[in-house]
Scaffold this active site. Structure first.
Site, PDB file in Angstrom:
ATOM      1  N   TYR A 140       0.046   7.447  -9.702  1.00 42.98           N
ATOM      2  CA  TYR A 140       1.341   7.121 -10.281  1.00 42.98           C
ATOM      3  C   TYR A 140       1.748   5.688  -9.921  1.00 42.98           C
ATOM      4  O   TYR A 140       2.237   5.416  -8.822  1.00 42.98           O
ATOM      5  CB  TYR A 140       2.418   8.088  -9.805  1.00 42.98           C
ATOM      6  CG  TYR A 140       2.149   9.553 -10.097  1.00 42.98           C
ATOM      7  CD1 TYR A 140       1.295   9.941 -11.124  1.00 42.98           C
ATOM      8  CD2 TYR A 140       2.749  10.553  -9.333  1.00 42.98           C
ATOM      9  CE1 TYR A 140       1.045  11.282 -11.389  1.00 42.98           C
ATOM     10  CE2 TYR A 140       2.519  11.891  -9.600  1.00 42.98           C
ATOM     11  CZ  TYR A 140       1.652  12.247 -10.620  1.00 42.98           C
ATOM     12  OH  TYR A 140       1.416  13.571 -10.865  1.00 42.98           O
ATOM     13  N   HIS A 173      -6.884  16.141  -7.703  1.00 39.18           N
ATOM     14  CA  HIS A 173      -6.187  15.684  -8.899  1.00 39.18           C
ATOM     15  C   HIS A 173      -7.145  15.435 -10.059  1.00 39.18           C
ATOM     16  O   HIS A 173      -8.025  14.582  -9.970  1.00 39.18           O
ATOM     17  CB  HIS A 173      -5.429  14.402  -8.568  1.00 39.18           C
ATOM     18  CG  HIS A 173      -4.354  14.036  -9.527  1.00 39.18           C
ATOM     19  ND1 HIS A 173      -3.717  12.813  -9.520  1.00 39.18           N
ATOM     20  CD2 HIS A 173      -3.756  14.736 -10.538  1.00 39.18           C
ATOM     21  CE1 HIS A 173      -2.799  12.776 -10.451  1.00 39.18           C
ATOM     22  NE2 HIS A 173      -2.806  13.931 -11.102  1.00 39.18           N
TER      23      HIS A 173
END
Length: 322
Positions: free
Chosen positions: A46, A131
């Site tokens: 992010y 992830h």
């Protein structure tokens, strides 16, 4: 580890789609805290670490033992000699001063976690997800998950899991490993209940807590009138018509579409928490209010009768909403 029913997702803190100021990011986290949110999720992905830095800075004002913090492994950030004005090419409005490198090896997991702790400014995180290993199944099975199991056994992390935008592969990881949580994005929503096929029943059977993300499917369910984006792309016409029909039935019951979208995942007994992002403090308060909205059980039944919601959805059971 028990997770609160509502958490703050950190993608927008990393300038997802558009930039926000450091002051806005800090105010967003402060508002989440003031609204009672005590679970915060982020990732190196992010904003090339920006989300972790901003979240850690904002949370430094609060006692570490009063909140739960999760981040993710699988992408290691390496410095990049960016050209003047070069920006990240993966949806975050940040300078391209780092590059993401897929790494699901044991050493990659350890390095990623160590780097995250530095960016967050904490000595530990509570929960670590593998992830997006969609194209790295073998590496995740042989490297990332055994590494996290070892770190959990050593007490370095409290809980481990996997975070993905699909349902079949997380189900396979749940079968193979002793996971604590699955972060499932967009696969148990008003428009997609594919997690009912296998993942949710399996997690319920094995005591794996599910964290629901992407409840608005990228924006189409985020407003009273359906938006035009679905899972980070333009919504197909047929899906947009379906969303509009769902919105009409919601309106008949005096319910706004995003309120119903937020309520649906939490009605399944395997779902322990819903994580929502926010680009400013006001949106945090809107999300908290939506989470408190009462949803009549008749809405779910009418959606099933109209062929818009799968009949085996947990909400159709007697009692309606939890």
């Amino acid at each position: 580890m028990d997770l609160p029913p509502l958490g703050l997702g950190g993608a927008q803190l990393g300038n997802l789609y558009h930039a926000i100021s450091a002051e806005t990011a800090e105010a967003t986290v402060r508002r989440a805290w003031d609204e009672g949110i005590r679970y915060f999720d982020t990732a190196p992905h992010y904003g090339l670490g920006l989300s972790e830095r901003r979240l850690g800075a904002a949370l430094s004002a609060y006692p570490r033992d009063e909140y739960l913090l999760s981040t993710k492994v699988g992408r290691v950030l390496r410095p990049h000699a960016a050209e003047p004005g070069e920006r990240d090419d993966q949806g975050f409005d940040v300078p391209a001063t780092y590059r993401r490198h897929w790494d699901f090896s044991r050493s990659g997991v350890v390095r990623s976690l160590e780097d995250s702790l530095v960016r967050l400014g904490v000595d530990h995180v509570d929960l670590v997800y593998v992830h997006d290993p969609d194209d790295h199944f073998t590496e995740a099975v042989s490297g990332a998950f055994p590494a996290l199991l070892e770190l959990r056994a050593q007490g370095v992390v409290r809980a481990i899991g996997v975070g993905m935008n699909q349902a079949p592969m997380p189900a396979e990881f749940v079968r193979r490993f002793d996971l604590d949580h699955v972060l499932m994005a967009g696969r148990y929503t008003l428009l997609d209940q594919s997690a009912l096929d296998e993942l949710l029943p399996l997690c319920l059977e094995r005591g794996v807590g599910v964290v629901a993300g992407g409840v608005f499917n990228g924006g189409i369910l985020a407003t009273a009138e359906p938006g035009g984006m679905y899972d980070y792309a333009a919504a197909p016409a047929g899906l947009l018509r379906k969303a509009q029909r769902i919105a009409e039935i919601c309106a008949w019951h005096g319910v706004q579409l995003p309120d119903a979208a937020l309520a649906l995942p939490g009605t399944h007994p395997a779902v322990h928490s819903v994580v929502l992002g926010a680009h400013d403090a006001g949106q945090v308060s809107v999300n908290v209010a939506r989470a408190a909205a009462e949803i009549p059980a008749g809405l779910w039944h009418d959606l099933v009768d109209a062929g818009l919601l799968r009949a085996e959805a947990a909400v159709v059971s007697p009692g309606g909403t939890p």
